[in-house]
Structure formats: structure tokens, C-alpha cells
Motif scaffolding. Structure first.
Motif, short mmCIF file in Angstrom:
data_model
loop_
_atom_site.label_atom_id
_atom_site.label_comp_id
_atom_site.label_asym_id
_atom_site.label_seq_id
_atom_site.Cartn_x
_atom_site.Cartn_y
_atom_site.Cartn_z
N VAL A 1 -13.70 15.59 37.16
CA VAL A 1 -12.97 15.15 38.39
C VAL A 1 -12.51 13.52 37.89
O VAL A 1 -13.35 12.68 38.01
N CYS A 2 -11.33 13.34 37.51
CA CYS A 2 -10.84 12.17 36.85
C CYS A 2 -10.37 11.23 38.21
O CYS A 2 -9.61 11.47 38.77
N HIS A 3 -10.53 9.82 37.80
CA HIS A 3 -9.73 8.76 38.80
C HIS A 3 -8.24 9.22 38.41
O HIS A 3 -7.60 8.57 39.72
N SER A 4 -7.62 9.44 37.41
CA SER A 4 -6.30 9.35 37.40
C SER A 4 -5.61 10.58 38.36
O SER A 4 -4.57 10.48 38.80
N ASP A 5 -6.66 11.42 38.61
CA ASP A 5 -6.14 12.44 39.50
C ASP A 5 -5.80 11.88 41.21
O ASP A 5 -5.35 12.65 41.73
N ALA B 1 -12.58 14.90 26.96
CA ALA B 1 -11.27 15.21 26.76
C ALA B 1 -10.31 14.21 27.39
O ALA B 1 -9.05 14.36 27.16
N CYS B 2 -10.73 13.35 28.36
CA CYS B 2 -9.90 12.54 28.81
C CYS B 2 -10.49 11.08 28.62
O CYS B 2 -9.99 10.25 28.02
N SER B 3 -11.69 10.50 29.45
CA SER B 3 -12.14 9.18 29.11
C SER B 3 -12.58 8.98 27.76
O SER B 3 -12.26 8.03 27.18
N GLY C 1 -6.85 19.12 37.38
CA GLY C 1 -7.90 19.31 36.52
C GLY C 1 -7.53 19.36 35.36
O GLY C 1 -7.41 20.41 34.67
N HIS C 2 -7.60 17.97 34.53
CA HIS C 2 -7.36 18.07 33.04
C HIS C 2 -8.35 17.97 31.98
O HIS C 2 -8.39 17.30 31.02
N GLU C 3 -9.74 17.97 32.80
CA GLU C 3 -10.95 17.98 31.92
C GLU C 3 -11.51 19.26 31.65
O GLU C 3 -12.95 19.31 32.16
N PRO C 4 -10.84 20.52 31.68
CA PRO C 4 -11.64 21.77 31.71
C PRO C 4 -12.39 22.30 30.50
O PRO C 4 -11.97 21.90 29.32
ZN LIG Z 1 -8.44 11.90 33.19
#
Ligand SMILES: [Zn+2]
Ligand SMILES: [Zn+2]
Length: 351
Positions: free
Chosen positions: A37-41, A157-159, A71-74
Motif C-alpha cells: 500500500v503505497c503513499h503515491s496511491d 517493486a516500488c520503493s 495496487g502497483h506492488e503486487p
Molecule cells: Zn508505489
């Protein structure tokens, strides 16, 4: 299947019940186990990013249409593949590279999907991991995590990727050259962990909240500076040999100005954070100081493979991760917005 969708910009996510999608062509169906659950969401759910100076970047202008499953970190299990995907192993756990492009342009062909002019990012333009199943456009975007904890891997995958790609842009430099990390939140800690994993020694962290310093020092920062103190700039500028690089995980006018003020000649400033702000740059100074101002946005598929390798090698110090339920994603975004979360949160989608 259930998914948790943005229906109206800026409003809480809504649960929807939909059919499990059928993979066609080169697509692969993934049963999602965890999704970061990313801050950019927070910004994506709001429908815009603040560009500074009263300007906004609207998600609807970038091909994002509601309702949409973010949800871009699956991370999940490979269930099924379309006829064009070739022979791929089923029932394996794979991390998904989410920054997929159009698949047709020169950038995509060279693996730099994250620079595609027609992005089709998973969890932004395409349905993402805040649902029980998702389609990945091609099996090349799936990465074997080996024995990495599946609850931790999604954040790579993101941070992880974002900070790796950013700090790599400060290289080459010597291990004892001073690098300033602006922001000691989740991304800042990850940037410090990446620098350490790459063998870097001299890291100064900057944050207005001193209670974040302990975690940053534990992660490997050697100096911590509060920019609210009158001697902050002096302290940084006086670091032995000068500051060779600054990575800005905040991205506001003040952090950019501080970085620019303390960099030595030939120094590099890499901005990653999307807080929003502007700076005025004298071109003469830019030339005379031989300064590099560079942006960095997520990272390439190959870079994610390198990040996973670093994590598998044990060199990358883990960041604290809390696990939430799918029904809690929306309130987790609210807490991220108000700054009430330490470390990262990952939703367990199959619990
Ligand atoms: Zn992210
Ligand atoms: Zn493309």
C-alpha cells in the motif's frame, strides 16, 4: 473475485465483485497474495499530483479511468497464461514488475517501460493488486524472489526500485564521498539501505522530524541534520571533501534549494519525491558549478531484477513492514496521507 476500487476521485475505495479475468495473448493471470500500500496511491486516489505553482497533474489526462483497481506492488501465484505467453511455470510465487508500457515502442523494446510515452502501469492504467486476481501483460514482467519473505518483497517493486534507480544515478562515486539523503520516511530509509547495500559509507540524512533520525542511523546514516536548525546548511557544506550527491525523496522547493546550496562543484542532485514545488535555476551557475539536476521515476525491469538480487544476497537491510487486510487499504491510505505510518504497509490479499 473481490477488488477494492477507486470509483470517485478522492473518495474511499469501494469493494466490487467481478469475474476473474481470462488471460489472452501473452497475458498471465496472477492470484494476488500480497500488495504493497503505497503513499503515491494517496495522490492517485485523489486523481492528481500537485506540480507546484498552483499547477496539477491529473491522472485522467494520463489514461487513468475510474472505476479502477489500484495496487502497483503486487506479488502472487502464477495461475494461468494466454496462448502467446509460451511455456511458463504455474503455481510459482512471482513478484510483478508494475511499470509496464505500451509494449510496442522503442523504450519498451529496450526494457525501459517506465519511460514509455503511453504507460500502461499495473495499478494505475491497468487493474492492480488491490484485487484478488490480476493480469500481467507478459511473463517477462514476473520475477522469482527466491527465499525473500513474500510479505516484504512487494515493496521492492516500488520503493525499492525507485530508490535503487535514484541512488545509482549518483554513481560512480567513491564509497566515502558524502551523499545527502533528503527525507527520512519510508523512501529515505530505503535509499539509505540501498546505498549501504551498494557499499556506500558516508551518508547524511536530512529531515525536519528528529524522531526519524534513530531509524535512519540504524539503517546506516552517519550524520543526521535538521534543516530547521540555523546551522544545517553549514554543517552539510562542511562535510569533508564536500557533498558529491543528493537524493531528494521529498521533492519540495526547500529540499531542492538546500541540496543545490550544499553540493560541491560537479555534484549531482536527483529528485524522486513528488511532494510538489519549484526552483529557479541560474544557467550560469549550473554551468560554472558543473552541476547535474536529474529526475528519477521508478526504474527499469532490469533494475528491479538487480534489486531482487541485492535482497536475495542478504546485503539489503529490511525495512519494517506491517500487514493489513484488504478492507483496511482505504483507511491505510488515509493514515499515509496524515503521516501516521512508520515504515511500509502491505495488504494480505488471500488471507
Ligand atoms: Zn508505489
Ligand atoms: Zn512503450
Amino acid at each position: 473475485m473481490n477488488s477494492f476500487d477507486v470509483v470517485d476521485w478522492g473518495k474511499p475505495l469501494q469493494m466490487a465483485v467481478r469475474d476473474i479475468p481470462e488471460p489472452t495473448g501473452t497475458e498471465v493471470l496472477i492470484k494476488v497474495q500480497y500488495c504493497g500500500v503505497c503513499h503515491s496511491d494517496v495522490h492517485i486516489r485523489d486523481g492528481y499530483f500537485d506540480l507546484g505553482g498552483g499547477k496539477r497533474f491529473h491522472m485522467s489526462d494520463r489514461g487513468m479511468k475510474t472505476p479502477v483497481t489500484m495496487g502497483h506492488e503486487p506479488l502472487g501465484i502464477v495461475m494461468k497464461a494466454g496462448p502467446g505467453a509460451g511455456e511458463i511455470p504455474l503455481n510459482k510465487v512471482r513478484l510483478v514488475y508494475p511499470w509496464t508500457g505500451c509494449g510496442e515502442c522503442a523504450r519498451c523494446a529496450e526494457g525501459q517501460d517506465n519511460w514509455c510515452a503511453k504507460p500502461q502501469y499495473i495499478g494505475i492504467q491497468r487493474a492492480g493488486g488491490y484485487g484478488q486476481y490480476l493480469l500481467v501483460p507478459h511473463p517477462k514482467y514476473l520475477i522469482d524472489i527466491g527465499d525473500i519473505d513474500p510479505a516484504y518483497a512487494p515493496i521492492l517493486a516500488c520503493s525499492g526500485l525507485t530508490t535503487y534507480s535514484a541512488v545509482r544515478k549518483l554513481m560512480p562515486c567513491k564509497p566515502n564521498d558524502w551523499i545527502v539523503v533528503l527525507g527520512a520516511g519510508g523512501l529515505g530509509l530505503m535509499a539509505i539501505a540501498m546505498l549501504k547495500a551498494l557499499g556506500h559509507e558516508n551518508i547524511a540524512v536530512v529531515d525536519i522530524s528528529e524522531d526519524k533520525f534513530a531509524a535512519a542511523m540504524e539503517m546506516g546514516a552517519t550524520v543526521a541534520v535538521n534543516p530547521g536548525k540555523p546551522d544545517a546548511q553549514e554543517t552539510l557544506a562542511a562535510l569533508e571533501g564536500g557533498v558529491v550527491g543528493a537524493v531528494d525523496l521529498v521533492g519540495m522547493t526547500q529540499t531542492a534549494e538546500l541540496a543545490r546550496a550544499v553540493l560541491r562543484k560537479g555534484g549531482r542532485y536527483v529528485v524522486v519525491g513528488l511532494f510538489g514545488g519549484e526552483i529557479e535555476v541560474s544557467l550560469v551557475t549550473l554551468a560554472q558549478r558543473a552541476m547535474t539536476l536529474q529526475g528519477s521515476y521508478v526504474g527499469s525491469l532490469q533494475e528491479l531484477r538487480e534489486v531482487v538480487e541485492l535482497a536475495r544476497s542478504g546485503k539489503l537491510a529490511p525495512i519494517p513492514v506491517a500487514v493489513c487486510k484488504p478492507e483496511q487499504i482505504s483507511e491505510t491510505l488515509d493514515k499515509l496521507k496524515s503521516g501516521d505510518i512508520v515504515g511500509r504497509v502491505v495488504a494480505r490479499m488471500d488471507g
